[in-house]
Design an enzyme around this catalytic site. Structure first.
Site, short mmCIF file in Angstrom:
data_model
loop_
_atom_site.label_atom_id
_atom_site.label_comp_id
_atom_site.label_asym_id
_atom_site.label_seq_id
_atom_site.Cartn_x
_atom_site.Cartn_y
_atom_site.Cartn_z
N ALA A 235 46.13 -47.97 26.46
CA ALA A 235 46.17 -47.16 27.95
C ALA A 235 47.17 -45.95 27.74
O ALA A 235 46.77 -45.04 28.88
CB ALA A 235 46.90 -48.28 28.77
N GLY A 238 48.38 -43.72 30.96
CA GLY A 238 47.46 -44.60 32.10
C GLY A 238 46.75 -43.64 32.93
O GLY A 238 46.43 -44.24 34.04
N GLY A 239 46.10 -42.63 32.51
CA GLY A 239 45.40 -41.82 33.45
C GLY A 239 44.05 -42.60 33.66
O GLY A 239 43.63 -42.47 34.85
N LYS A 240 43.52 -43.32 32.75
CA LYS A 240 42.22 -43.77 33.08
C LYS A 240 42.56 -45.28 33.57
O LYS A 240 41.69 -45.74 34.46
CB LYS A 240 41.59 -44.00 31.62
N ASP A 305 39.64 -46.43 24.71
CA ASP A 305 39.79 -44.84 24.43
C ASP A 305 40.73 -44.78 23.04
O ASP A 305 41.87 -44.78 23.32
CB ASP A 305 40.63 -44.40 25.63
N CYS A 358 38.08 -38.51 22.29
CA CYS A 358 38.23 -37.13 22.47
C CYS A 358 37.97 -36.41 21.47
O CYS A 358 38.63 -35.17 21.27
CB CYS A 358 39.25 -36.74 23.51
#
Length: 422
Positions: A235, A238-240, A305, A358
């Protein structure tokens, strides 16, 4: 580049001092800058913007600037060469120049880069150029590298629990902030400039968060539904997580797992602004923590992620191309495989998992997913194009690959996996 009323020796010295610290590559560039600005609170917003843009320009164009500088390569010379390359004329630079530097800058400006290697011209380390050229081809690598050497735009994600995109756009326009709808995400807004937003009423109310449009697509690809059990397995801040919670309409249960207490602590004020109450931050020791094992086979959707080289974010973090190494990427591969395998144990039959990075490199993306699928026949790959059709996504490719020169986003990768029933 941010223009200041007058480029003074004192301001240039600040830039030179920061750049010398950055070029050691001991710490992430954004952290070094933040620390420096905290220690020099007398610097105004414009001065900080100038310093940040100037030193980041050096980080982006380091190899070609070193070639222009010649034998004597110093932070001062690199900074001057970057300012000239970005359009500053000698009259603007005159207040900070020493004897002989004006003539030298004339040579810098007229430098012929025909004798440089492709990696030097594109400001990439040799190993990274070789891998990108093998993966994308030499011609597309030129376009990709040039896009990575441009500053990233500022994107917002509208929090639909508190606002809608037309209303946010209207308010921004009323406040003199130029913005437009994003082209990929129905929640995205792209700003024309980079205004300070930390005190904007809409930000304080939780109506939007800063989030790259490509990053938003990862949550939209997972597409969690109301009442489901979902996990954001890595996480971070925590943007996503915030996006997933909003997509769930603040229902169900959303776990935010991370190994860093500090990152999860940074999530707390964002959660408070967002209005979400279905998020449960959980610090874990590692990917096979007992807190994870207790949820085996129970979750509807999981976002992974994964920790990666970050090479898709070079527009924002240009220092990464000089800090990363082939050995570091190889070490990350082991972590990525282990994290993906552990996260997959959470998924119920019929449930879904998105593996994302990314990174631009196939060894962190396709190769990790392919190895996982070969070892886990109970999972299958779902075409991402089919899942994103509802967003008008035209790409029918089986996996998501966003690139700055194609979509105008950071370089994100994602694969959508489903656990077979029975």
């Amino acid at each position: 580049m941010t223009r200041v009323a007058r480029l003074t020796p004192a301001l240039f010295t600040h830039g030179e001092t920061v750049l010398a610290q950055l070029l050691t590559f001991a710490h992430p560039a954004d952290g070094v800058l933040s620390h420096y600005f905290r220690e020099h609170r007398n610097l105004g917003h414009g001065d900080r913007g100038f310093i940040a843009e100037a030193v980041f320009a050096v980080l982006r164009r380091r190899r070609s600037l070193e070639a222009r500088c010649g034998v004597e390569i110093t932070p001062r010379r690199l900074l001057l060469a970057a300012l000239v390359q970005q359009g500053r004329n000698l009259r603007e630079l005159e207040p900070v120049l020493r004897d002989g530097e004006a003539a030298w800058l004339g040579q810098v400006k007229g430098f012929d880069d025909a004798g440089l290697s492709p990696a030097q011209r594109l400001d990439l380390p040799d190993w990274l150029y070789d891998r990108l050229a093998a993966q994308f081809g030499a011609e597309e690598t030129v376009a990709l590298a040039r896009a990575l050497n441009q500053p990233a735009p500022l994107d917002l994600r509208v929090n639909e629990l508190k606002a809608n995109r037309p209303a946010v756009l209207e308010r921004l326009a009323a406040d003199g902030i130029a913005a437009r709808e994003g082209s990929l995400s129905p929640l995205a807004i792209r700003l024309a400039e980079k205004p300070a937003l930390a005190r904007h009423p809409l930000f304080l109310e939780g109506a939007f968060e800063v989030q790259d449009e490509g990053s938003q697509l990862l949550g939209l690809l997972l597409a969690p539904r109301r009442g489901e059990m979902v996990a954001d397995f890595c996480a971070g801040a925590g943007g996503k997580t915030l996006l997933l919670g909003a997509l769930m309409r603040n229902t169900g249960r959303l776990y935010a797992f991370d190994v860093s207490e500090k990152r999860l602590a940074n999530l707390k004020p964002r959660l408070a602004r967002s209005g979400l109450s279905n998020v449960h931050p959980v610090r874990i020791e590692h990917e096979r923590d007992a807190k994870v094992k207790r949820l085996a086979g129970k979750l509807d959707r999981v976002l992974v992620d994964a920790p990666c080289s970050g090479l898709g974010t070079l527009r924002r973090n240009p220092d990464l191309k000089w800090r990363q190494t082939p050995a570091a990427v190889a070490e990350l591969n082991g972590k990525q495989a282990s994290i993906l395998a552990a996260a997959a144990t959470l998924v119920r039959p019929g449930g879904r998992l998105v593996y994302a990075t990314c990174s631009l490199l196939a060894e962190e993306n396709d190769q990790v997913v392919d190895a996982f699928l070969a070892a886990h026949p109970d999972f299958e790959l779902l075409p991402v194009g089919r899942e994103l059709e509802r967003l008008g996504w035209p790409d029918s490719a089986p996996r998501l690959q966003l690139l700055p020169h194609r979509q105008g986003t950071d370089g994100f990768y994602a694969a959508l996996l489903e656990r077979r029933k029975g």
